[in-house]
Design a protein around this motif. Structure first.
Motif, PDB file in Angstrom:
ATOM      1  N   LEU A   1      -5.251 -14.386  21.034  1.00  0.00           N
ATOM      2  CA  LEU A   1      -4.622 -13.117  20.656  1.00  0.00           C
ATOM      3  C   LEU A   1      -4.558 -13.040  19.145  1.00  0.00           C
ATOM      4  N   THR A   2      -5.034 -11.926  18.606  1.00  0.00           N
ATOM      5  CA  THR A   2      -4.975 -11.711  17.171  1.00  0.00           C
ATOM      6  C   THR A   2      -4.585 -10.258  16.911  1.00  0.00           C
ATOM      7  N   GLY A   3      -4.516  -9.891  15.633  1.00  0.00           N
ATOM      8  CA  GLY A   3      -4.129  -8.530  15.303  1.00  0.00           C
ATOM      9  C   GLY A   3      -4.382  -8.230  13.845  1.00  0.00           C
ATOM     10  N   ASP A   4      -3.835  -7.112  13.380  1.00  0.00           N
ATOM     11  CA  ASP A   4      -3.960  -6.747  11.981  1.00  0.00           C
ATOM     12  C   ASP A   4      -3.198  -7.746  11.111  1.00  0.00           C
TER      13      ASP A   4
ATOM     14  N   ARG B   1       1.367 -11.843  10.384  1.00  0.00           N
ATOM     15  CA  ARG B   1       2.400 -12.458   9.546  1.00  0.00           C
ATOM     16  C   ARG B   1       3.735 -12.571  10.272  1.00  0.00           C
ATOM     17  N   ARG B   2       3.859 -11.975  11.444  1.00  0.00           N
ATOM     18  CA  ARG B   2       5.146 -11.965  12.143  1.00  0.00           C
ATOM     19  C   ARG B   2       5.357 -13.279  12.907  1.00  0.00           C
TER      20      ARG B   2
ATOM     21  N   ALA C   1       0.242 -15.673  14.437  1.00  0.00           N
ATOM     22  CA  ALA C   1      -1.040 -15.425  15.079  1.00  0.00           C
ATOM     23  C   ALA C   1      -2.162 -15.707  14.071  1.00  0.00           C
ATOM     24  N   PRO C   2      -3.385 -15.937  14.562  1.00  0.00           N
ATOM     25  CA  PRO C   2      -3.844 -15.873  15.955  1.00  0.00           C
ATOM     26  C   PRO C   2      -3.217 -16.953  16.844  1.00  0.00           C
ATOM     27  N   LEU C   3      -3.042 -16.585  18.112  1.00  0.00           N
ATOM     28  CA  LEU C   3      -2.531 -17.490  19.124  1.00  0.00           C
ATOM     29  C   LEU C   3      -3.668 -17.906  20.046  1.00  0.00           C
ATOM     30  N   THR C   4      -3.773 -19.187  20.307  1.00  0.00           N
ATOM     31  CA  THR C   4      -4.745 -19.700  21.272  1.00  0.00           C
ATOM     32  C   THR C   4      -3.962 -20.202  22.479  1.00  0.00           C
ATOM     33  N   ILE C   5      -4.303 -19.687  23.659  1.00  0.00           N
ATOM     34  CA  ILE C   5      -3.478 -19.908  24.845  1.00  0.00           C
ATOM     35  C   ILE C   5      -4.340 -20.445  25.982  1.00  0.00           C
ATOM     36  N   GLN C   6      -3.842 -21.510  26.614  1.00  0.00           N
ATOM     37  CA  GLN C   6      -4.484 -22.076  27.799  1.00  0.00           C
ATOM     38  C   GLN C   6      -3.408 -22.327  28.835  1.00  0.00           C
ATOM     39  N   GLY C   7      -3.650 -21.878  30.057  1.00  0.00           N
ATOM     40  CA  GLY C   7      -2.682 -22.044  31.123  1.00  0.00           C
ATOM     41  C   GLY C   7      -2.462 -23.497  31.498  1.00  0.00           C
ATOM     42  N   PRO C   8      -1.515 -23.750  32.389  1.00  0.00           N
ATOM     43  CA  PRO C   8      -1.156 -25.128  32.757  1.00  0.00           C
ATOM     44  C   PRO C   8      -2.318 -25.868  33.393  1.00  0.00           C
ATOM     45  N   LYS C   9      -2.386 -27.176  33.078  1.00  0.00           N
ATOM     46  CA  LYS C   9      -3.467 -28.008  33.616  1.00  0.00           C
ATOM     47  C   LYS C   9      -2.944 -29.046  34.599  1.00  0.00           C
ATOM     48  N   ASN C  10      -1.709 -28.858  35.084  1.00  0.00           N
ATOM     49  CA  ASN C  10      -1.185 -29.806  36.067  1.00  0.00           C
ATOM     50  C   ASN C  10      -1.895 -29.617  37.398  1.00  0.00           C
ATOM     51  N   SER C  11      -1.643 -30.489  38.345  1.00  0.00           N
ATOM     52  CA  SER C  11      -2.381 -30.491  39.616  1.00  0.00           C
ATOM     53  C   SER C  11      -2.187 -29.199  40.397  1.00  0.00           C
TER      54      SER C  11
ATOM     55  N   ASP D   1      24.409  -8.643  10.295  1.00  0.00           N
ATOM     56  CA  ASP D   1      23.848  -9.289  11.496  1.00  0.00           C
ATOM     57  C   ASP D   1      22.513  -8.682  11.894  1.00  0.00           C
ATOM     58  N   ALA D   2      21.805  -8.087  10.942  1.00  0.00           N
ATOM     59  CA  ALA D   2      20.537  -7.417  11.250  1.00  0.00           C
ATOM     60  C   ALA D   2      19.370  -8.058  10.499  1.00  0.00           C
ATOM     61  N   ALA D   3      19.397  -9.379  10.338  1.00  0.00           N
ATOM     62  CA  ALA D   3      18.323 -10.066   9.621  1.00  0.00           C
ATOM     63  C   ALA D   3      16.968  -9.883  10.283  1.00  0.00           C
ATOM     64  N   GLU D   4      16.959  -9.579  11.587  1.00  0.00           N
ATOM     65  CA  GLU D   4      15.699  -9.349  12.299  1.00  0.00           C
ATOM     66  C   GLU D   4      14.896  -8.220  11.680  1.00  0.00           C
ATOM     67  N   LEU D   5      15.562  -7.305  10.962  1.00  0.00           N
ATOM     68  CA  LEU D   5      14.855  -6.209  10.299  1.00  0.00           C
ATOM     69  C   LEU D   5      13.853  -6.716   9.263  1.00  0.00           C
ATOM     70  N   ARG D   6      14.030  -7.930   8.797  1.00  0.00           N
ATOM     71  CA  ARG D   6      13.127  -8.448   7.768  1.00  0.00           C
ATOM     72  C   ARG D   6      11.789  -8.916   8.324  1.00  0.00           C
ATOM     73  N   VAL D   7      11.659  -9.015   9.652  1.00  0.00           N
ATOM     74  CA  VAL D   7      10.404  -9.486  10.244  1.00  0.00           C
ATOM     75  C   VAL D   7       9.862  -8.450  11.230  1.00  0.00           C
ATOM     76  N   LYS D   8      10.061  -7.179  10.904  1.00  0.00           N
ATOM     77  CA  LYS D   8       9.454  -6.100  11.682  1.00  0.00           C
ATOM     78  C   LYS D   8       8.088  -5.774  11.083  1.00  0.00           C
TER      79      LYS D   8
END
Length: 451
Positions: free
Chosen positions: A114-117, A122-123, A146-156, A339-346
């Motif tokens: 998964l990637t993006g602009d 940067r998020r 990101a980019p995120l590289t994702i692989q599902g579970p490899k258990n039995s 309490d709105a620090a999340e606004l800095r990573v929008k």
């Protein structure tokens, strides 16, 4: 780059509908894709962000067809029917697309990226990657992003493990990603919230018959054998309506009604705050016909006073703080947001960008590490402003132009299409006469239609 010029308004009047809810549109697409059978979604928001989700699902083998501009049919592939993507999935600028898809892809028996602009890349993404690793998925980030590289579970058994995860920061996106991953787990998955974030995913899962239980701050999903298809009408987006409602409160002699809008209490913290400021705003509820409460919201021009906002209310209005800041510039007294620090990573650092641009208009506003302070009332002036690549900031600055003593021009206004196609036509519909959209090629038009 496109620009939007908005001049002072005299009086705003009208009864309007805003486009469908962006958060619900994302989630409805995903859950319809995971269902076994054909689902029909009306009121879908064809914004840039939601179309990013749609394109990613198509790359995973899901067939989505438009019956009308805002009605889509999704031919679900079931929980285990996705095709491996042939190339990285482009989430464009949509954090919702990336984080929710990460939850689903963490359970798939193939590798995906998964990637993006640049702004999206940067998020922060470790907050969703870490709990998914604990569930058994292999999720790799680029230094927490990101980019995120994702692989599902490899258990039995090829299944994720159910976990209990305590969110450190309230996040509907991370909560939703884990609940979606929990659909594939070998037992219940519980997410414990520090404050109640929007619950659209929970409502839709219950709408599909999934065993999902809420006990205080804990949300637990029990993995189903399958998901059934559904028919859904998505209500109007309250976050979009907020711009027009605040405009009506600030422009003298105004009264605006927004009908068919979602009034989910996890989204309407702004209404509580505006009422505390003295706003004349009320809700008329429609009869229930789906998973979400819907109604008409009526706002009338009002004298406002400053307030202090913190705690759980912040989570219930996290997307509305930019437009609240404009309301605060016209209120009497001091408005404090904490309490709105999340606004800095929008999409941008919304605290820094908001302070910078509103100061250009003459507002008295100071930043805090986790919010801001506005001293009102202030006389706003016209000027040329920057959207900072942020759709909500672009619309906020446009609304500020309605109460300034001269026109405001917002550069980078094309970002408005990320969430609110048709924003400019609706401004004109309620009586904004001095509005002009200029496209990147230098042409201009009175209106800017959605895709």
């Amino acid at each position: 780059m496109s620009s939007l010029r908005v001049g002072p308004a005299v009086s705003l009047r009208g009864c309007i509908r805003v486009p469908g809810d962006k958060s619900i549109s994302h989630r409805a697409l995903l859950l319809a894709a995971l269902a076994e059978g054909t689902s029909r979604i009306e009121g879908f928001l064809p914004s840039h962000d939601c179309l990013a989700t749609l394109r990613c699902l198509e790359a995973l083998g899901v067939e989505v067809t438009f019956q009308e501009p805002t009605t889509v049919t999704v031919h679900g592939r079931g929980l285990h029917g996705f095709d491996p993507p042939r190339e990285p999935l482009d989430c464009a600028r949509s954090g919702t697309t990336m984080r929710l898809l990460t939850g689903v892809l963490a359970a798939q028996p193939f590798r995906s990226v998964l990637t993006g602009d640049p702004g999206l890349n940067r998020r922060p993404m470790e907050r969703v990657a870490e709990p998914l690793r604990r569930m058994g998925a292999d999720v790799q980030t680029a230094d927490g992003h990101a980019p995120l590289t994702i692989q599902g579970p490899k258990n039995s058994r090829g299944r994720l493990h159910g976990i209990v995860h305590r969110l450190q920061v309230p996040s509907a996106q991370v909560k939703s990603a884990l609940l979606l991953a929990g659909l594939y787990a070998d037992g219940p998955t519980t997410v414990v919230e520090p404050a109640p974030a929007r619950d659209h995913t929970e409502r839709l899962l219950r709408w599909q018959g999934v065993d999902l239980r809420v006990e205080g701050p804990a949300v637990t999903v029990y993995p189903p054998a399958r998901l059934p298809p559904f028919s859904l009408r998505i209500p109007g987006d309250f976050s979009s309506a907020a711009f027009l409602l605040v405009a009506a409160l600030l422009v003298p002699g105004s009264e605006v009604t927004v009908t068919g809008v979602g009034v989910n209490p996890t989204r309407t913290g702004l209404l509580d705050v505006l009422r505390a400021m003295g706003a004349e705003v009320r809700v008329s509820y429609d009869s229930a016909s789906g998973p979400e409460p819907v109604g008409a919201v009526i706002a009338r021009a009002s004298q406002l006073s400053g307030v202090e906002i913190s705690g759980d209310t912040v989570v219930r209005m996290i997307d509305e703080f930019p437009i609240l800041a404009v309301a605060a510039t016209q209120a009497h007294g001091r408005t404090v947001v904490r309490d709105a620090a999340e606004l800095r990573v929008k999409e941008s650092d919304r605290i820094a960008a908001l302070v910078e641009e509103l100061r250009r208009l003459g507002a008295r506003i100071d930043p805090l590490p986790d919010g801001f302070v506005v001293y009102g009332p202030s006389s706003l002036h016209g000027g040329i402003l920057d959207s900072h690549g942020d759709h909500r900031l672009a619309m906020t600055l446009a609304i500020a132009g309605l109460v300034a003593d001269g026109a405001v021009t917002v550069q980078g206004a094309e970002r408005i299409q990320d969430s609110f196609p048709g924003f400019v036509p609706l401004l004109e519909e309620i009586g904004v006469d001095d509005v002009e959209w200029s496209d990147a090629a230098g042409g201009s038009d009175r209106l800017a239609d959605g895709p």
